[in-house]
Design a protein around this motif. Structure first.
Motif, PDB file in Angstrom:
ATOM      1  N   PRO A 168       0.822  -1.215   0.000  1.00 18.56           N
ATOM      2  CA  PRO A 168       0.000   0.000   0.000  1.00 18.56           C
ATOM      3  C   PRO A 168       0.854   1.262   0.000  1.00 18.56           C
ATOM      4  CG  PRO A 168      -0.026  -1.027   2.168  1.00 18.56           C
ATOM      5  CD  PRO A 168       0.698  -1.971   1.252  1.00 18.56           C
ATOM      6  N   GLN A 210      -9.317   7.433   9.915  1.00 21.55           N
ATOM      7  CA  GLN A 210      -9.697   6.274   9.091  1.00 21.55           C
ATOM      8  C   GLN A 210      -8.474   5.628   8.441  1.00 21.55           C
ATOM      9  OE1 GLN A 210     -10.105   9.422   8.269  1.00 21.55           O
ATOM     10  NE2 GLN A 210     -10.055   9.788   6.071  1.00 21.55           N
ATOM     11  N   THR A 211      -7.402   6.400   8.232  1.00 19.52           N
ATOM     12  CA  THR A 211      -6.163   5.851   7.683  1.00 19.52           C
ATOM     13  C   THR A 211      -5.386   5.140   8.800  1.00 19.52           C
ATOM     14  OG1 THR A 211      -6.020   7.738   6.179  1.00 19.52           O
ATOM     15  CG2 THR A 211      -4.048   6.402   6.430  1.00 19.52           C
ATOM     16  N   GLN A 217      -7.295  -5.845   5.497  1.00 16.48           N
ATOM     17  CA  GLN A 217      -7.947  -4.641   4.965  1.00 16.48           C
ATOM     18  C   GLN A 217      -9.343  -5.009   4.459  1.00 16.48           C
ATOM     19  OE1 GLN A 217      -4.801  -2.144   2.674  1.00 16.48           O
ATOM     20  NE2 GLN A 217      -3.951  -4.195   2.712  1.00 16.48           N
ATOM     21  N   LEU A 263     -11.080  -2.682   1.930  1.00 17.14           N
ATOM     22  CA  LEU A 263     -10.444  -2.784   0.607  1.00 17.14           C
ATOM     23  C   LEU A 263     -10.876  -4.073  -0.090  1.00 17.14           C
ATOM     24  CD1 LEU A 263      -8.497  -1.543  -1.425  1.00 17.14           C
ATOM     25  CD2 LEU A 263      -6.604  -2.674  -0.251  1.00 17.14           C
ATOM     26  N   VAL A 278      -7.331   8.025   3.370  1.00 18.06           N
ATOM     27  CA  VAL A 278      -8.175   6.900   2.946  1.00 18.06           C
ATOM     28  C   VAL A 278      -9.615   7.394   2.880  1.00 18.06           C
ATOM     29  CG1 VAL A 278      -9.165   4.689   3.684  1.00 18.06           C
ATOM     30  CG2 VAL A 278      -6.706   5.065   3.852  1.00 18.06           C
ATOM     31  N   GLU A 306     -13.114   7.106   3.607  1.00 18.47           N
ATOM     32  CA  GLU A 306     -13.801   6.366   4.670  1.00 18.47           C
ATOM     33  C   GLU A 306     -14.676   5.227   4.130  1.00 18.47           C
ATOM     34  OE1 GLU A 306     -14.391   8.409   8.083  1.00 18.47           O
ATOM     35  OE2 GLU A 306     -14.337   6.315   8.753  1.00 18.47           O
ATOM     36  N   GLY A 333     -11.433   1.642   2.148  1.00 18.82           N
ATOM     37  CA  GLY A 333     -10.081   1.070   2.259  1.00 18.82           C
ATOM     38  C   GLY A 333      -9.141   1.604   1.192  1.00 18.82           C
ATOM     39  N   VAL A 334      -9.612   2.561   0.393  1.00 19.02           N
ATOM     40  CA  VAL A 334      -8.798   3.052  -0.731  1.00 19.02           C
ATOM     41  C   VAL A 334      -7.970   4.263  -0.300  1.00 19.02           C
ATOM     42  CG1 VAL A 334      -8.849   4.033  -3.062  1.00 19.02           C
ATOM     43  CG2 VAL A 334     -10.462   2.224  -2.432  1.00 19.02           C
ATOM     44  N   LEU A 335      -6.664   4.074  -0.350  1.00 19.30           N
ATOM     45  CA  LEU A 335      -5.725   5.130  -0.005  1.00 19.30           C
ATOM     46  C   LEU A 335      -5.531   5.987  -1.256  1.00 19.30           C
ATOM     47  CD1 LEU A 335      -3.662   6.094   2.114  1.00 19.30           C
ATOM     48  CD2 LEU A 335      -2.141   4.279   1.361  1.00 19.30           C
TER      49      LEU A 335
END
Ligand code: DON
Length: 557
Positions: A65, A181-182, A201, A204, A394, A396, A399-401
């Motif tokens: 990630p 959230q990160t 994750q 994600l 990320v 909320e 799961g996507v950064l």
């Protein structure tokens, strides 16, 4: 150390000796062992190299990630043997429609520190999910849901975090901790996780599942899209649903060149990689580098880098928005002109190269994988969210950064996060792609076909250049990926080198010719390479010892 050698050892396998009907072998090198495994798993399920590329890309989005992900973008350079097709999938992120030139400046017109690097405003519209869907549907043999399966499993069941992850987590901790959230995902109850603890994750995994089931709409529409847009806007970002609806990948003709009979195929704009690489090789093509003394050799390579990166700063940007003199930049006559300004005894300071449009400079993470099969089908892919852990933000519940690729535009008077300068060619415009240095590349000299690339920001192109010169010497993938590295990018006017890359005598010789030299603070790059030798019927692969990747040769027996 021994383990590292075992991992990076070139693996050879001989085939085509007699009848091997039903066998299918590939060489894969990627920056993470689990991503390489994902590629092999898909090959063993009946996938082709393009399905494997989907699997490796998606797996890297989960297990690395720090470097790339669904919230980012990248370039996939493909070769399909049956119709000799070479194509580049440009899945680079795009500026949101509400983006504007002054978005990272304060009222006085000064850059707001870190605004283009950290948080929601730094994030451009992701291209990776759209690119995976396209790659799978147009070039793959298996359904997308099959190729995404290993990544979904890694996200659900978790994987053991390694030292590189922990090092980069420390590097970006302050930013990541700003966003609860990160932090919830990448820290353990607010603390640094222990080495080899398991990172799961779940969100994600759910987002990947949506992509697997609904394709493009699973990410760019519906529940996931709502979450992306809402959390970005709540945090000061400017994304809209229209941005997600509008995002399209582009298939482009790769740029090509020739260096001493070696065909080079590489990324076209929106990446600068291919043009800068070929321009530097064109400049060098008239020198007998092999017989030059080591100081002259490095001096000439540096002078070629300086001139090619200078043109990057002047002319390169997104070709959908600006006119780029591609023919001129790739022409051998133009290179001869540049070569005529190179003296063998003395450097030309960068300040003496022209460029009215260029501001003066004020003052690393990404990933690559290479795959080739035993008939020559191949993929070189360099993927990025820009800085380690991207923007640190990320969205909320997804799961996507998100990436911080907006920093690759020229948005203020200074240099960007990689010290690169540029002009209006790479200015922010709504819907435009920011100029990249990613350089996924094929090299062919007849019998040998090489697939290579690396992360490393602005240094990507010079690393691939050094590797191409090493390929030209007949050396192996193991040699290219582990070469000691040096770099010049026009501005700052510094010849940077890795520890021990230059001997004391070379350093003294280069300083005497006028170079300003500086040892890099760390070793850089994580090159992944694969090769097919048609004469010996041999596949090989190698993974940079600087990283934690894995190179394998395997497939269906
Ligand atoms: O596209 C580019 O040129 C950069 N965003 C790549 C960043 C990178 O390679 C970071 N790796 N260390």
């Amino acid at each position: 150390m021994l383990k590292k050698y075992a991992v990076t050892l070139i693996l050879f396998i001989t085939f085509w000796s007699g009848s091997h009907a039903g066998t299918f072998k590939v060489a894969i090198a990627s920056a993470h062992p689990l991503a390489t495994d994902a590629g092999l798993e898909i090959i063993r399920k009946g996938g082709n190299v393009f399905d494997a590329a989907v699997a490796v890309s998606a797996a890297l989005a989960v297990v690395e990630p720090t470097g790339s992900g669904l919230g980012g973008g990248g370039y996939w350079l493909l070769h399909r043997e049956i119709d000799a097709l070479d194509t580049l999938i440009d899945g680079r992120e795009k500026a949101p429609l509400a983006a504007h030139k002054a978005m990272f400046l304060d009222k006085k017109g000064n850059a707001v520190p870190n605004l283009s690097l950290d948080g929601a405003l730094a994030a451009a519209i992701p291209g990776l999910p759209a690119a995976l869907v396209h790659l799978s549907e147009k070039y793959g043999r298996l359904p997308l849901s099959e190729s995404l399966r290993p990544a979904i499993r890694y996200a659900q069941n978790g994987f053991a975090v390694g030292n590189k992850y922990l090092k980069l987590l420390k590097f970006r901790a302050e930013v990541l901790k700003k966003y609860p959230q990160t932090a919830k995902i990448f820290f353990t109850d607010g603390e640094f996780p222990k080495a080899y603890s398991i990172l799961r994750q779940a969100d994600l995994a759910n987002t990947l599942n949506r992509l697997a089931i609904a394709g493009r709409a699973g990410f760019y529409n519906g529940d996931i899209a709502d979450k992306l847009v809402n959390t970005v806007r709540k945090a000061g970002g400017i994304w809209t649903q229209e941005d997600l609806d509008n995002y399209q990948i582009v298939e482009r003709k790769p740029v090509t060149g020739d260096y001493h009979g070696i065909k080079i195929t590489s990324a076209a704009p929106s990446s600068s990689g291919g043009i800068v690489l070929i321009e530097a090789l064109n400049i060098l093509s008239d020198y007998d580098l092999q017989h030059a003394d080591a100081i002259t050799q490095k001096h000439l390579i540096t002078e070629a880098m300086r001139r090619a990166y200078h043109d990057r700063a002047l002319y390169l940007g997104d070709s959908d928005f600006i006119d780029i003199p591609v023919k001129r930049l790739l022409s051998k006559d133009y290179a001869a002109g540049l070569r005529s300004s190179i003296r063998s005894d003395k450097t030309l300071p960068s300040a003496l190269l022209s460029g009215d449009d260029l501001p003066q400079p004020e003052g690393t993470h990404t990933t690559h994988f290479s795959i080739i099969d035993d008939t020559g089908n191949r993929v070189a892919a360099t993927l990025s969210i820009n800085f380690p852990f991207g923007s640190g933000f990320v969205a909320e519940g997804t799961g996507v950064l998100l990436n911080d690729e907006m920093d690759d535009f020229v948005s203020h008077k200074g240099a960007n996060g990689y010290g690169l300068v540029g002009g209006t060619a790479n200015a922010i415009v709504p819907g435009k792609r920011m100029l990249s240095s990613m350089t996924p590349t094929f090299l062919e000299d007849g019998p040998r076909i090489a697939v290579l690339g690396t992360p490393g920001g602005s240094r990507i192109i010079s690393m691939v250049l050094l590797a191409a010169l090493d390929f030209a010497q007949g050396n192996t993938p193991e040699s290219w990926v582990n070469l000691p590295r040096f770099h010049h990018q026009f501005m700052p006017d510094v010849l940077e080198y890795e520890q021990n890359a230059l001997t004391d005598a070379e350093l003294a010789g280069l300083v005497a010719r006028g170079h300003q030299t500086q040892e890099a603070r760390y070793r850089y790059g994580d090159m992944q390479a694969a090769m097919l030798d048609k004469t010996t019927h041999t596949l090989s692969a190698a993974s940079d010892r600087r990283g934690e990747g894995r190179a394998v040769v395997g497939g269906l027996e």
